[in-house]
Write an enzyme that holds these catalytic residues in place. Structure first.
Site, PDB file in Angstrom:
ATOM      1  N   TYR A  52       0.829  -1.201   0.000  1.00  0.00           N
ATOM      2  CA  TYR A  52       0.000   0.000   0.000  1.00  0.00           C
ATOM      3  C   TYR A  52       0.865   1.254   0.000  1.00  0.00           C
ATOM      4  O   TYR A  52       2.059   1.211   0.277  1.00  0.00           O
ATOM      5  CB  TYR A  52      -0.961   0.006   1.194  1.00  0.00           C
ATOM      6  CG  TYR A  52      -0.292   0.339   2.506  1.00  0.00           C
ATOM      7  CD1 TYR A  52       0.502  -0.586   3.160  1.00  0.00           C
ATOM      8  CD2 TYR A  52      -0.440   1.597   3.093  1.00  0.00           C
ATOM      9  CE1 TYR A  52       1.131  -0.272   4.350  1.00  0.00           C
ATOM     10  CE2 TYR A  52       0.178   1.915   4.282  1.00  0.00           C
ATOM     11  CZ  TYR A  52       0.966   0.976   4.911  1.00  0.00           C
ATOM     12  OH  TYR A  52       1.592   1.281   6.087  1.00  0.00           O
ATOM     13  N   LYS A  89       6.447  -1.989   1.941  1.00  0.00           N
ATOM     14  CA  LYS A  89       5.268  -1.426   2.600  1.00  0.00           C
ATOM     15  C   LYS A  89       4.098  -2.383   2.405  1.00  0.00           C
ATOM     16  O   LYS A  89       3.143  -2.091   1.687  1.00  0.00           O
ATOM     17  CB  LYS A  89       4.986  -0.033   2.014  1.00  0.00           C
ATOM     18  CG  LYS A  89       4.192   0.882   2.940  1.00  0.00           C
ATOM     19  CD  LYS A  89       4.251   2.321   2.430  1.00  0.00           C
ATOM     20  CE  LYS A  89       3.245   3.220   3.121  1.00  0.00           C
ATOM     21  NZ  LYS A  89       3.597   3.575   4.489  1.00  0.00           N
TER      22      LYS A  89
END
Lengths: 305, 305
Positions: free
Chosen positions: A31, A148
């Site tokens: 994300y 991430k």
């Protein structure tokens, strides 16, 4: 609110994540959160570069998401948020397939989801002015924090622990080193030198971290990318966190103990001023949100439903 | 296929996970896979106990999921799978709320999802007879592997690495100790003693692991719950993995090197036989799948839509 899902703009409430989506089943998923200041999407290329890096490492079917930048702008426009403060949230997953640990064969299309939410910067502004309380917690996360991913259980638990202790952020300590916060990077000032953990598999290469280190260099503030040891933290004159919504927020108290005199210090204040002025400057340079022509949008014909 | 979602039985294809579900956004979420042998749901109470343990640690709004056991049986019945081999998959999340790291306030209802899939045991049977190849990989996972969260990115990557190396499972090594597989526990036989990592925050307390250790005790096979060091692994006469679908599967080759003579050893074979006989015995004792009365199902009235 209109959102974007797998090539289509649609009402967010109508978006349906399959229970077989590997983002849901395995956190096989990445994300990004991008900040939009009125008129300015802030460093979207840097966010997309990081997303691409993660996608390549995970061997997703798509490893170049640069087409999402005009779509992000389009989403802001379609929701009439051009003059608002906005967060753009992007999540991509390996896609949908019957549950099994290894990569599915055949390779499914990545799930691509993007939404925009209005963001009221007032609370964060106050925190930047007064400083926040933070706590430290053991870093129990995995060893690939440079990606991430949505595998954020440890971040959720540490973040909640901060709240329950009257703090706003928790800083992860691994092997005696203050690495980063649950959703921010961490910096300490020793002898007028801004010191922060070097890039490694144990921290996220924050976009704001990079921006702030660049500002330091522009302003002749010394920078050291080296470990900040817990055993020396009492010697720091200032502590701060950096991040997309946080920008540069001083830590006034760490584990209940005042940092310096507890008020934001001169380095943090100088960096905040430089950061704000950089944003204002960029906002003036990028008046991108001129109205699109009727019927025009950011989807390529091939992507249109 | 009929599945179960938040108090309702419905077609699986109609289930809609919100993009705001914290299982999707944060892997703020737990799961279980329960094996159904024709007539026998295997140790569902043990699975639910582990799920409850995780839910309590995560402070989910629901921390007792024992009501899911009759629902699992009902789902098998409604899909007419009573005489099949089946996997029951359960996933619970903290629920749906606007994205923010700490626990949402007010507390949302947990998302509760369950599906059943037919499971062809033939491939696993063959692997149990011939043994599998396995590799070792560095354990880069977080430090709370005792909680069965959906934060499985490291497991996915290691599992894929196994496949790409012609192996079926990857065993995680942390600090020189073989901890467990990506979706199995790991056991080694040294001097006729079945040796496996002790329960700790670094491994999952496997239901099959527990069953197998119990069988060892019944059969007067010595058990040692102590670290299996990489440096001593060449001294093991047998290696095996245990798990819900794996049951007891010998490792014939580790990192390309034969274990013993490469064929399943006497301890693994004895345990496999004892395990099968236990299952058969339990199948005879639990003919629970007598037809329900018309209109009867496992939902309490309060849960009916």
């Amino acid at each position: 609110m209109i959102a974007y899902f797998n090539g289509r703009f649609m009402e967010k409430d109508e978006i349906r994540i399959s229970p077989d989506d590997r983002g849901f089943l395995f956190s096989d998923s990445l994300y990004e959160v991008i900040r939009y200041y009125p008129g300015l999407l802030f460093r979207p290329e840097a966010h997309i570069r990081r997303l691409n890096h993660g996608a390549a490492h995970l061997s997703l079917s798509c490893t170049d998401f640069s087409h999402l930048i005009p779509i992000a702008r389009d989403l802001i426009r379609q929701n009439h948020l051009e003059d608002q403060d906005v967060l753009v949230y992007i999540q991509v997953t390996r896609g949908t397939a019957p549950r099994n640990h290894p990569f599915p064969d055949p390779t499914p299309d990545s799930t691509v989801y993007m939404n925009v939410t209005c963001f009221d910067p007032a609370a964060k502004d106050r925190q930047r002015k007064t400083g926040i309380h933070a706590i430290t917690v053991p870093d129990i996360r995995w060893a690939r924090c440079d990606m991430k991913t949505t595998g954020l259980t440890a971040n959720v638990l540490a973040s909640q622990q901060a709240i329950e202790n009257g703090a706003r952020e928790a800083i992860f300590i691994r092997d005696g080193v203050l690495m980063e916060g649950t959703h921010s990077n961490f910096m300490a000032v020793f002898d007028n030198t801004v010191t922060t953990a070097p890039l490694s598999n144990y921290i996220l290469g924050g976009i704001t971290r990079e921006t702030v280190l660049g500002l330091c260099r522009d302003m002749d503030i010394r920078v050291a990318e080296r470990p900040v040891y817990e055993s020396r933290i009492h010697l720091a004159s200032e502590l701060m966190i950096t991040g997309t919504t946080t920008e540069i927020t001083p830590i006034g108290k760490l584990n209940g103990r005042a940092v310096g005199n507890g008020a934001p210090g001169p380095v943090a204040k100088a960096l905040q001023a430089a950061f704000s002025s950089k944003i204002q400057q960029l906002q003036k340079q990028h008046p991108w949100f001129s109205p699109m022509k009727k019927g025009e949008n950011s989807l390529k014909n091939s992507e249109k439903p």
